[in-house]
Design a protein around this motif. Structure first.
Motif, mmCIF file in Angstrom:
data_model
loop_
_atom_site.group_PDB
_atom_site.id
_atom_site.type_symbol
_atom_site.label_atom_id
_atom_site.label_comp_id
_atom_site.label_asym_id
_atom_site.label_seq_id
_atom_site.Cartn_x
_atom_site.Cartn_y
_atom_site.Cartn_z
ATOM 1 N N ASN A 227 67.130 29.936 40.675
ATOM 2 C CA ASN A 227 67.247 29.803 42.111
ATOM 3 C C ASN A 227 66.537 29.704 43.176
ATOM 4 O O ASN A 227 66.556 29.289 44.426
ATOM 5 N N LYS A 228 65.545 30.607 43.014
ATOM 6 C CA LYS A 228 64.037 31.086 44.129
ATOM 7 C C LYS A 228 62.886 30.026 43.432
ATOM 8 O O LYS A 228 62.661 29.284 44.869
ATOM 9 N N TYR A 229 62.672 29.832 42.775
ATOM 10 C CA TYR A 229 61.671 28.837 41.827
ATOM 11 C C TYR A 229 61.239 28.102 41.458
ATOM 12 O O TYR A 229 62.297 28.041 40.903
ATOM 13 N N SER A 230 60.667 27.066 41.773
ATOM 14 C CA SER A 230 60.707 26.008 40.846
ATOM 15 C C SER A 230 59.504 25.113 40.938
ATOM 16 O O SER A 230 58.786 25.646 41.649
ATOM 17 N N SER A 231 58.914 24.152 39.416
ATOM 18 C CA SER A 231 57.812 24.190 39.513
ATOM 19 C C SER A 231 57.998 22.634 38.931
ATOM 20 O O SER A 231 58.599 22.150 38.845
ATOM 21 N N LEU A 232 56.569 21.659 39.400
ATOM 22 C CA LEU A 232 56.893 20.223 39.007
ATOM 23 C C LEU A 232 55.568 19.762 38.286
ATOM 24 O O LEU A 232 54.355 20.728 39.770
ATOM 25 N N LYS A 233 55.499 19.025 37.454
ATOM 26 C CA LYS A 233 53.859 18.297 37.292
ATOM 27 C C LYS A 233 53.644 17.159 37.984
ATOM 28 O O LYS A 233 54.678 16.259 38.071
ATOM 29 N N LYS A 234 52.775 17.393 38.574
ATOM 30 C CA LYS A 234 52.579 15.702 39.494
ATOM 31 C C LYS A 234 51.223 15.287 39.484
ATOM 32 O O LYS A 234 50.254 15.329 38.924
ATOM 33 N N GLY A 235 50.794 13.856 38.576
ATOM 34 C CA GLY A 235 50.394 12.868 37.731
ATOM 35 C C GLY A 235 49.273 14.001 36.655
ATOM 36 O O GLY A 235 50.363 14.368 35.589
ATOM 37 N N THR A 236 48.062 13.443 37.106
ATOM 38 C CA THR A 236 47.477 14.239 35.798
ATOM 39 C C THR A 236 46.989 15.152 35.541
ATOM 40 O O THR A 236 46.195 16.001 34.903
ATOM 41 N N SER B 102 51.096 18.079 28.690
ATOM 42 C CA SER B 102 51.405 19.027 27.646
ATOM 43 C C SER B 102 50.986 20.615 28.069
ATOM 44 O O SER B 102 51.211 21.160 27.023
ATOM 45 N N ALA B 103 50.369 20.563 28.645
ATOM 46 C CA ALA B 103 49.484 21.928 29.465
ATOM 47 C C ALA B 103 50.873 22.865 30.089
ATOM 48 O O ALA B 103 51.768 22.460 29.953
ATOM 49 N N TYR B 104 50.251 24.305 29.996
ATOM 50 C CA TYR B 104 51.466 25.331 29.982
ATOM 51 C C TYR B 104 50.620 25.603 31.254
ATOM 52 O O TYR B 104 49.637 26.503 31.141
ATOM 53 N N ILE B 105 51.512 25.990 32.340
ATOM 54 C CA ILE B 105 51.129 26.443 33.661
ATOM 55 C C ILE B 105 51.981 27.279 33.809
ATOM 56 O O ILE B 105 53.030 27.043 33.483
ATOM 57 N N HIS B 106 51.512 28.320 34.102
ATOM 58 C CA HIS B 106 52.178 29.725 34.413
ATOM 59 C C HIS B 106 51.493 30.534 35.823
ATOM 60 O O HIS B 106 50.704 30.404 36.328
ATOM 61 N N TRP B 107 52.857 30.501 36.664
ATOM 62 C CA TRP B 107 52.880 30.959 37.796
ATOM 63 C C TRP B 107 53.058 32.465 37.948
ATOM 64 O O TRP B 107 54.673 33.052 36.923
ATOM 65 N N PRO C 272 55.309 21.033 28.315
ATOM 66 C CA PRO C 272 55.800 19.683 28.677
ATOM 67 C C PRO C 272 57.507 19.155 28.957
ATOM 68 O O PRO C 272 58.293 19.282 27.954
ATOM 69 N N GLY C 273 57.701 18.839 30.168
ATOM 70 C CA GLY C 273 58.888 18.085 30.252
ATOM 71 C C GLY C 273 60.138 19.598 30.842
ATOM 72 O O GLY C 273 61.087 19.404 30.708
ATOM 73 N N ALA C 274 59.566 21.059 30.614
ATOM 74 C CA ALA C 274 60.527 21.695 30.602
ATOM 75 C C ALA C 274 60.162 22.791 31.564
ATOM 76 O O ALA C 274 59.093 23.402 31.598
ATOM 77 N N ILE C 275 61.117 24.044 32.122
ATOM 78 C CA ILE C 275 60.732 25.273 33.081
ATOM 79 C C ILE C 275 61.176 26.004 32.469
ATOM 80 O O ILE C 275 62.486 26.052 31.879
ATOM 81 N N SER C 276 60.975 26.905 31.643
ATOM 82 C CA SER C 276 61.424 28.612 31.751
ATOM 83 C C SER C 276 60.564 29.437 32.562
ATOM 84 O O SER C 276 59.482 30.373 32.931
ATOM 85 N N TYR C 277 61.797 30.447 32.916
ATOM 86 C CA TYR C 277 62.025 31.373 33.917
ATOM 87 C C TYR C 277 61.420 33.019 32.985
ATOM 88 O O TYR C 277 62.264 33.217 32.442
#
Length: 119
Positions: free
Chosen positions: A85-94, A51-56, A73-78
């Protein structure tokens, strides 16, 4: 030849009574050897990581850091829709957030890092 220094960082701060620690491993990519770069941000001390917000962010010399995206939580905001088209992110595990840069070119040079804060 293009070198993308993807800085290793460890940032810690207090969140209530807990301390949050974000760790990144140093990654360096030379153009011509790879067209995609991927890095992980390992988070410690975030109670509900999914549920955390991780910023890049990306920073280039002599410029302020530029936010690329954040994943909640479940979504990426650019910050710019063309970034999708250039960047992507995903959460893995805990506790791992992965960040990927596709089609690396000279405009991608910079230092990339993750950040976290609680809303």
């Amino acid at each position: 030849m293009l070198l993308l220094p993807l800085l290793a960082l460890a940032a810690a701060w207090s969140y209530g009574q807990k301390q949050v620690l974000l760790k990144q491993r140093q990654v360096s990519i030379t153009r011509g050897h790879k067209t995609t770069a991927s890095m992980d941000c390992v988070a410690e001390g975030i109670p509900d990581f999914q549920s955390a917000y991780i910023h890049w962010y990306r920073q280039v010399p002599s410029k302020a850091p530029e936010q690329i995206l954040y994943i909640g939580p479940g979504a990426i905001s650019y910050d710019d829709h063309s970034y999708s088209n250039k960047y992507s992110s995903l959460k893995k595990g805990t506790n791992i957030c992965n960040f990927t840069i596709s089609d690396i070119n000279s405009n991608d040079e910079g230092t990339y890092y993750c950040a976290y804060w609680h809303f």
